[in-house]
Design a protein around this motif. Structure first.
Motif, PDB file in Angstrom:
ATOM      1  N   PRO A  84      31.906  40.872  52.676  1.00 24.17           N
ATOM      2  CA  PRO A  84      32.327  41.233  51.313  1.00 24.17           C
ATOM      3  C   PRO A  84      32.518  40.031  50.404  1.00 24.17           C
ATOM      4  N   LEU A  85      32.960  38.898  50.955  1.00 22.55           N
ATOM      5  CA  LEU A  85      33.240  37.735  50.103  1.00 22.55           C
ATOM      6  C   LEU A  85      32.045  36.809  49.918  1.00 22.55           C
ATOM      7  N   ARG A 142      34.870  39.764  40.936  1.00 18.52           N
ATOM      8  CA  ARG A 142      34.882  40.994  40.147  1.00 18.52           C
ATOM      9  C   ARG A 142      33.984  42.067  40.770  1.00 18.52           C
ATOM     10  N   ASP A 143      33.070  41.643  41.659  1.00 17.26           N
ATOM     11  CA  ASP A 143      32.139  42.575  42.276  1.00 17.26           C
ATOM     12  C   ASP A 143      32.551  42.985  43.678  1.00 17.26           C
ATOM     13  N   VAL A 144      33.725  42.545  44.129  1.00 20.16           N
ATOM     14  CA  VAL A 144      34.199  42.871  45.475  1.00 20.16           C
ATOM     15  C   VAL A 144      35.296  43.921  45.368  1.00 20.16           C
ATOM     16  N   PRO A 145      35.108  45.112  45.948  1.00 15.06           N
ATOM     17  CA  PRO A 145      36.133  46.171  45.854  1.00 15.06           C
ATOM     18  C   PRO A 145      37.473  45.699  46.410  1.00 15.06           C
ATOM     19  N   ARG A 146      38.527  46.223  45.868  1.00 19.95           N
ATOM     20  CA  ARG A 146      39.861  45.827  46.310  1.00 19.95           C
ATOM     21  C   ARG A 146      40.094  46.190  47.774  1.00 19.95           C
ATOM     22  N   GLU A 147      39.390  47.222  48.251  1.00 18.36           N
ATOM     23  CA  GLU A 147      39.542  47.636  49.642  1.00 18.36           C
ATOM     24  C   GLU A 147      39.086  46.541  50.617  1.00 18.36           C
ATOM     25  N   ALA A 148      38.303  45.565  50.141  1.00 20.72           N
ATOM     26  CA  ALA A 148      37.813  44.492  51.009  1.00 20.72           C
ATOM     27  C   ALA A 148      38.897  43.491  51.354  1.00 20.72           C
ATOM     28  N   GLY A 149      40.068  43.621  50.741  1.00 21.42           N
ATOM     29  CA  GLY A 149      41.160  42.715  51.042  1.00 21.42           C
ATOM     30  C   GLY A 149      41.428  41.718  49.930  1.00 21.42           C
ATOM     31  N   PRO A 150      42.400  40.849  50.115  1.00 21.03           N
ATOM     32  CA  PRO A 150      42.828  39.942  49.040  1.00 21.03           C
ATOM     33  C   PRO A 150      41.877  38.780  48.781  1.00 21.03           C
ATOM     34  N   LEU A 153      42.352  32.280  51.218  1.00 24.54           N
ATOM     35  CA  LEU A 153      41.767  31.079  51.814  1.00 24.54           C
ATOM     36  C   LEU A 153      41.500  31.307  53.299  1.00 24.54           C
ATOM     37  N   ASP A 154      42.406  32.011  53.982  1.00 28.76           N
ATOM     38  CA  ASP A 154      42.186  32.341  55.391  1.00 28.76           C
ATOM     39  C   ASP A 154      40.883  33.109  55.569  1.00 28.76           C
ATOM     40  N   ASP A 155      40.606  34.045  54.662  1.00 31.86           N
ATOM     41  CA  ASP A 155      39.372  34.836  54.744  1.00 31.86           C
ATOM     42  C   ASP A 155      38.142  33.936  54.659  1.00 31.86           C
ATOM     43  N   TYR A 156      38.184  32.950  53.791  1.00 31.89           N
ATOM     44  CA  TYR A 156      37.025  32.074  53.613  1.00 31.89           C
ATOM     45  C   TYR A 156      36.854  31.128  54.806  1.00 31.89           C
ATOM     46  N   VAL A 157      37.941  30.673  55.391  1.00 31.71           N
ATOM     47  CA  VAL A 157      37.835  29.836  56.586  1.00 31.71           C
ATOM     48  C   VAL A 157      37.201  30.642  57.720  1.00 31.71           C
ATOM     49  N   CYS A 245      32.978  46.723  40.321  1.00 29.77           N
ATOM     50  CA  CYS A 245      33.422  47.212  41.631  1.00 29.77           C
ATOM     51  C   CYS A 245      34.817  46.714  41.973  1.00 29.77           C
ATOM     52  N   GLY A 246      35.166  45.546  41.471  1.00 24.34           N
ATOM     53  CA  GLY A 246      36.478  44.986  41.751  1.00 24.34           C
ATOM     54  C   GLY A 246      37.525  45.329  40.707  1.00 24.34           C
ATOM     55  N   ALA A 247      37.314  46.400  39.968  1.00 21.75           N
ATOM     56  CA  ALA A 247      38.261  46.796  38.919  1.00 21.75           C
ATOM     57  C   ALA A 247      39.674  46.886  39.485  1.00 21.75           C
ATOM     58  N   GLY A 248      40.622  46.261  38.772  1.00 23.23           N
ATOM     59  CA  GLY A 248      42.007  46.246  39.214  1.00 23.23           C
ATOM     60  C   GLY A 248      42.383  45.005  39.993  1.00 23.23           C
ATOM     61  N   ARG A 249      41.391  44.216  40.431  1.00 23.18           N
ATOM     62  CA  ARG A 249      41.674  42.995  41.199  1.00 23.18           C
ATOM     63  C   ARG A 249      42.165  41.893  40.262  1.00 23.18           C
ATOM     64  N   LEU A 250      43.181  41.152  40.707  1.00 23.55           N
ATOM     65  CA  LEU A 250      43.666  40.003  39.948  1.00 23.55           C
ATOM     66  C   LEU A 250      42.768  38.806  40.247  1.00 23.55           C
ATOM     67  N   VAL A 251      42.306  38.139  39.187  1.00 24.95           N
ATOM     68  CA  VAL A 251      41.360  37.044  39.341  1.00 24.95           C
ATOM     69  C   VAL A 251      41.673  35.910  38.371  1.00 24.95           C
ATOM     70  N   TYR A 252      41.132  34.753  38.714  1.00 26.03           N
ATOM     71  CA  TYR A 252      41.051  33.626  37.785  1.00 26.03           C
ATOM     72  C   TYR A 252      39.667  33.753  37.161  1.00 26.03           C
ATOM     73  N   PRO A 253      39.554  34.293  35.935  1.00 28.38           N
ATOM     74  CA  PRO A 253      38.250  34.682  35.376  1.00 28.38           C
ATOM     75  C   PRO A 253      37.319  33.506  35.138  1.00 28.38           C
ATOM     76  N   GLY A 254      36.028  33.791  35.246  1.00 28.00           N
ATOM     77  CA  GLY A 254      35.020  32.772  35.027  1.00 28.00           C
ATOM     78  C   GLY A 254      35.061  32.195  33.627  1.00 28.00           C
ATOM     79  N   PHE A 255      35.356  33.027  32.616  1.00 30.27           N
ATOM     80  CA  PHE A 255      35.337  32.502  31.250  1.00 30.27           C
ATOM     81  C   PHE A 255      36.464  31.509  31.013  1.00 30.27           C
ATOM     82  N   ILE A 256      37.590  31.667  31.720  1.00 28.19           N
ATOM     83  CA  ILE A 256      38.660  30.676  31.612  1.00 28.19           C
ATOM     84  C   ILE A 256      38.265  29.412  32.373  1.00 28.19           C
ATOM     85  N   GLN A 257      37.646  29.603  33.522  1.00 23.63           N
ATOM     86  CA  GLN A 257      37.206  28.444  34.294  1.00 23.63           C
ATOM     87  C   GLN A 257      36.177  27.622  33.526  1.00 23.63           C
TER      88      GLN A 257
END
Length: 432
Positions: A84-85, A142-150, A153-157, A245-257
């Protein structure tokens, strides 16, 4: 919350250029010094999409061939693992390197720091001149459903651990190379793998990675460490709106980055834009197409999951858990000393404005290296952060250093294997 409003502006920008933009590769090629109306419309359209972060689809790698041994070698791209990630992409030279000149493949860990992995296209093309390449292609949060988890950093490792296994399934260990922020999860994943098995990877190379940000902190380090997580939550976090697909997920948005990246490195953005426009206006269409591709790749930003963003702030900039030997991933203690026998290369730029001097080289001391281990520390002169993996300094200084390091590692491995084979052959003759 600005996300929904900005997203509406991006959709408007796409609608404005929808009937105007033509394919640059198939468009007419004007004479030098002349710019036709169609080319002018294209130039404005791409500029608008970049400025508004309004690309509907991420630019693709589209690497069809590379130079190799004095000729062109075709390249096949495929997805060999998917989570998912993100996904693990494989770029395979076709035909492969002859067995007599076999070189181990490279697993390139792309940073999750604002840009899509396609920004490393030039890096991948250079590596492909000699070796097959695997690339981590992280998903836009933004394209990852919230059901996929938070998406922590642990997930990426753990994803990197899985990707190393997927790459090794093709028959050989890989040289792992991590760029910028990817150095932290890559170092963690390599250590966890080393704790479980004898030789999980052929070598590990870290380029401009913030392993210990207490050493010679940069403006970026000081800003990150001097602001609380609550401050970042109030000023940098937003909610993904429908219909993503990720509607409702809290993110650091690309446009701010993108705004933060431009504020930190305005000279790079301006240089890319100037190169693009000057070539268009001069009628240098091949050069304009190359400059256009580079500018579009640099402007392709993604949303970062809040959990991952805060984990990186906490682990790397606030609590310095990795250099203090206090980091745990999913309940497993990360023992960096487990890498004492793993060949390690660290590369820094002497003008790196993002990662301070010594922040990457310190990994050698943390690994408590064995005297017999292949190791290398390189500090590249007249080299800023992006020069470490893109541009002339990457091609002329960084990549040659990596090639030499990998060659030494592979030669050392062959010397170890030959006596073992000879000993086995002798034992077989005696038993016979």
């Amino acid at each position: 919350m600005w996300y929904a409003f900005i997203d509406a502006q991006q959709r408007l920008a796409r609608a404005m250029v929808g009937g105007v933009l033509s394919e640059p590769e198939s468009g007419p090629r004007p004479q030098a010094g002349w710019l036709g109306p169609e080319q002018a419309a294209d130039a404005f359209s791409y500029w608008l999409l970049r400025s508004a972060c309004a690309f509907e689809r991420t630019p693709t790698f589209a690497i069809h061939s590379v130079a190799g041994n004095g000729s062109r070698v075709t390249v096949d791209e495929s997805v060999v693992a998917s989570l998912p990630l993100g996904a693990l992409l494989r770029f395979k030279r076709n035909p492969s390197t002859p067995p007599t000149d076999a070189k181990l493949p490279v697993l390139l860990c792309a940073p999750l720091a604002g840009h899509h992995s396609v920004m490393l296209r030039e890096t991948v093309e250079t590596l492909l001149e000699e070796r097959d390449v695997f690339v981590t292609d992280w998903a836009d949060a933004r394209d990852v459903p919230r059901e996929a988890g938070p998406l922590s950093l642990d997930d990426y490792v753990q994803a990197l651990e899985s990707f190393v296994g997927a790459a090794r399934a093709f028959g050989s260990p890989v040289h792992v190379i991590a760029i910028c922020q990817a150095s932290v999860p890559a170092l963690g994943a390599a250590a966890l793998l080393a704790m479980d098995e004898a030789a999980p990877i052929a070598s590990l190379s870290l380029l401009g990675g913030p392993i210990d940000t207490r050493l010679n902190p940069t403006i970026t380090d000081r800003f990150a460490s001097s602001h609380s997580l609550e401050w970042f939550h109030d000023h940098a976090i937003d909610i993904v709106p429908p219909p993503y697909c990720g509607a409702g997920r809290l993110v650091y948005p690309g446009f701010i980055q993108q705004t933060a990246i431009f504020a930190a490195h305005p000279e790079r953005q301006l240089r890319l834009e100037a190169d693009y426009w000057s070539r268009w206006l001069a009628g240098d269409m091949p050069g304009a197409q190359r400059a256009l591709r580079s500018a579009n790749e640099y402007a392709a930003v993604l949303d970062m999951a809040e959990c991952y963003f805060f984990d990186m702030l906490r682990v790397v900039f606030h609590e310095h858990l990795l250099p203090r030997d206090l980091w745990s991933v999913a309940g497993r203690r990360v023992r960096i000393a487990a890498l004492r026998d793993t060949p390690l290369c660290s590369i820094e730029g002497d003008s790196d404005e993002i990662t301070g001097a010594g922040q990457t080289h310190c990994a050698h001391a943390l690994c408590d290296a064995s005297p017999m281990r292949a190791a290398r520390q390189l500090t590249i002169e007249q080299c800023n952060h992006y020069d470490l993996f893109i541009g002339p300094r990457w091609r002329d200084a960084v990549h040659p250093g990596l090639r030499e390091f990998w060659r030494d590692v592979e030669h050392a491995a062959l010397k170890v294997c030959r006596p073992r084979r000879a000993a086995r052959g002798s034992a077989n003759r005696k038993s016979a």
